[in-house]
Design an enzyme around this catalytic site. Sequence first.
Site, mmCIF file in Angstrom:
data_model
loop_
_atom_site.group_PDB
_atom_site.id
_atom_site.type_symbol
_atom_site.label_atom_id
_atom_site.label_comp_id
_atom_site.label_asym_id
_atom_site.label_seq_id
_atom_site.Cartn_x
_atom_site.Cartn_y
_atom_site.Cartn_z
ATOM 1 N N GLU A 288 0.830 -1.203 0.000
ATOM 2 C CA GLU A 288 0.000 0.000 0.000
ATOM 3 C C GLU A 288 0.869 1.259 0.000
ATOM 4 O OE1 GLU A 288 -3.805 1.801 2.535
ATOM 5 O OE2 GLU A 288 -2.341 0.525 3.548
ATOM 6 N N LYS B 182 -9.993 2.347 -2.471
ATOM 7 C CA LYS B 182 -10.205 1.778 -1.140
ATOM 8 C C LYS B 182 -11.560 2.188 -0.581
ATOM 9 C CE LYS B 182 -7.670 1.430 3.252
ATOM 10 N NZ LYS B 182 -6.385 1.788 3.909
ATOM 11 N N CYS C 231 -5.708 -2.908 2.401
ATOM 12 C CA CYS C 231 -5.448 -2.793 3.834
ATOM 13 C C CYS C 231 -6.697 -2.914 4.710
ATOM 14 C CB CYS C 231 -4.684 -1.518 4.119
ATOM 15 S SG CYS C 231 -3.786 -1.574 5.713
#
Length: 290
Positions: free
Chosen positions: A45, A118, A155
Amino acid sequence: MHSEKVRIALVQMACEADPEMNLKKACRKIVESASRGAKIVCLQELFTTVYFCQAEEYEPFSLSEPVPGPSTDMLQTIAAEYGIVIIASLFEKRARGLFHNTAAVIDADGSYLGKYRKMHVPDDPGFYEKFYFTPGDLGYKIFKTRYATIGVLICWDQWFPEAARLTALQGAEILFYPTAIGWASSETSMEVRHSQLQAWKTIQQSHAIANGVYVATANRVGTEGDLRFWGNSFVSDPFGQVTASADENSEQILLEECDLGNIAYYRSHWPFLRDRRVETYGEIQRRYID
């Protein structure tokens, strides 16, 4: 059982303040991964920068870039030259004052397949991402690459079974999670550190089991500010077994061969998708069932 093997690589590395140096290092590791037989390479990331979300400051916005943009241009050239798929997590500048935490996917011919933004954005001590990133608005996506149909989540998404399920239901064979997670430097209890790491692995292994897919997570290493990133990049097979794992301290290229033929085998023996009672799940859209 029909064999459909594809070798993947997870790049686990430490980052410095200079984005250009981080990008060059990542490119070297991508080329090395290809030389070792990798067909799909996943970077961690926000690999071009340090993890700036530890504090709410305005300066890091200057690190953002359009996606596609300069970094993806360079990665597309490498992908085409070496015939590899690249997953690259970047700080996307969408418009003036509008930013996302975004993963770009580049196919083995160098073509830009698209991006995932995300969806789950944390706001916790040391992880003040809501200050920087607007939650994703592209939904959960798959990418049909030359070597496999992949899903990409980022994540904090890895803690949410709904995200893994919705991506797998579209046909993803491997779920990739570019990640930046670690321990607070103030946390000295080895018991607490161990339990946090094990919880992180367990939730992702459960996604592999519940959906009958491979899970591959690329994390960073090194100490940045008040965080020590715990590495431990790993690959889980569709039965939840960790088949490859990196350590918590060093930069590594983690290589693993995923046999996509195993997906049909595990799903036929543990037919969770067959037995889902989809008509009973309507209330999942509620925040909480009071």
